[in-house]
Motif scaffolding. Sequence first.
Motif, mmCIF file in Angstrom:
data_model
loop_
_atom_site.group_PDB
_atom_site.id
_atom_site.type_symbol
_atom_site.label_atom_id
_atom_site.label_comp_id
_atom_site.label_asym_id
_atom_site.label_seq_id
_atom_site.Cartn_x
_atom_site.Cartn_y
_atom_site.Cartn_z
ATOM 1 N N LYS A 129 0.852 -1.185 0.000
ATOM 2 C CA LYS A 129 0.000 0.000 0.000
ATOM 3 C C LYS A 129 0.891 1.240 0.000
ATOM 4 O O LYS A 129 1.833 1.333 0.792
ATOM 5 C CB LYS A 129 -0.897 0.023 1.234
ATOM 6 N N VAL B 222 0.772 5.580 -0.080
ATOM 7 C CA VAL B 222 -0.091 6.751 0.102
ATOM 8 C C VAL B 222 0.755 8.020 0.052
ATOM 9 O O VAL B 222 1.827 8.087 0.670
ATOM 10 C CB VAL B 222 -0.852 6.696 1.444
ATOM 11 N N VAL C 26 -4.750 12.760 2.819
ATOM 12 C CA VAL C 26 -4.405 11.837 1.746
ATOM 13 C C VAL C 26 -4.621 12.522 0.399
ATOM 14 O O VAL C 26 -5.722 12.983 0.096
ATOM 15 C CB VAL C 26 -5.247 10.549 1.829
ATOM 16 N N SER D 145 -3.519 7.424 -3.378
ATOM 17 C CA SER D 145 -3.085 6.137 -2.832
ATOM 18 C C SER D 145 -3.179 5.068 -3.903
ATOM 19 O O SER D 145 -3.901 5.218 -4.894
ATOM 20 C CB SER D 145 -3.923 5.730 -1.618
ATOM 21 N N VAL E 11 0.816 7.029 -7.734
ATOM 22 C CA VAL E 11 0.423 8.176 -6.907
ATOM 23 C C VAL E 11 1.107 9.456 -7.381
ATOM 24 O O VAL E 11 0.517 10.544 -7.304
ATOM 25 C CB VAL E 11 0.694 7.926 -5.401
#
Length: 384
Positions: free
Chosen positions: A15, A17, A25, A28, A61
């Motif tokens: 994961k 982010v 955020v 992500s 991202v």
Amino acid sequence: MNYLIGIDVGTSATKTVLFDEAGNVIASASLAYPLYQPQNGWAEQRPEDWRDAVFAAIKEVVERFDGALEDIKGIGISGQMHGLVMLDEKGEVIRPSIIWCDQRTGAEVEDMLKRMPREKWIEITANPPLTGWTAAKILWVKKNEPENYRRCHHILLPKDYIRYTLTGAFATEVSDASGMQLLDVPARDWSDEVLKVLDIDRSLLGDVYESCQVTGTLTREAAERTGLTTETRVVGGAGENAAAAVGTGVVRDGRAFTTIGTSGVVFAHSNKVAIDPKGRVHTCCCAVPGAWHVMGVTQGAGLSLKWFKDQFCQDYSARAEAEGRDVYDRINEEVATVPAGSDRLLYLPYLMGERTPHLDADCRGVFFGLSAIHQKKHLLRAVM
């Protein structure tokens, strides 16, 4: 405004982010990869899968970020603990990583206890020898794959392999290194006594940092693959639960949290070294400099539900796919119709042995109290 990237190298997926400095955020991404079990009780993953997932997720991202790349100042890495990554002199992976839930090293644990008393292991590493931890895995490779061990020039943990692919640095930090059984946990550095007892060359291990220290900047190749700049810093990071503690504010005495991922954890912060002389719970350095944590672990938390879903819920999966839904939503609906206690059905989640408090790699899972009234949904409720 400045921005930061957080990466978690998990067991099921990576994961990634992108945050702004206020913690919001921005973007992500998550990419999954397989777990291999070539024999009962074994668990391995390909470090190259982690690497490819990390680079792809960072790139995703970054492409969704509409600010200036130079404003992305740093990367922090967390990840699954205890995995053994072995690299040759060229920095290439030698064999698949033996990961945290692998239980093949019972003989090696017994060997460690013959080399040094259990009480001494607890005094130095804050924990007794454990099958899932890295030191026993190193001994297993040394005994069973001597050619691979002879080729080994670097030993890293999963997230620290990602650090190497990003920066070229061979380094770790205290929280993750605590789970290798090679660190003097009270002193927060490699134990020369342990390394001598196990006949492991200290040069195989990376430099040890505190979690908040900068360990390097992106190589030109990593910058090109991710879209970031070579000025982007990479800090020490932390093992997954030590990182989660910072994120949840468990950074002072009197605070604790629980997590349910592939494994399940109860985690408590401590400003002092607190070691259980019987070794029933784990003590490690935490991500706060000069502090430690105590935690208990069950190996098969979310793993149990995934295992049951994969083996016995093909009908749920097919129906969920036809409806365009997540299979776990379908499972939750079924489970909601079963009363708490599953009509006196109990499940023991020992699919990969057990740690707290038993420290028994030979524990096995059990459904206890089955009767003719029980249906699949009862078993699912018991697992959950």
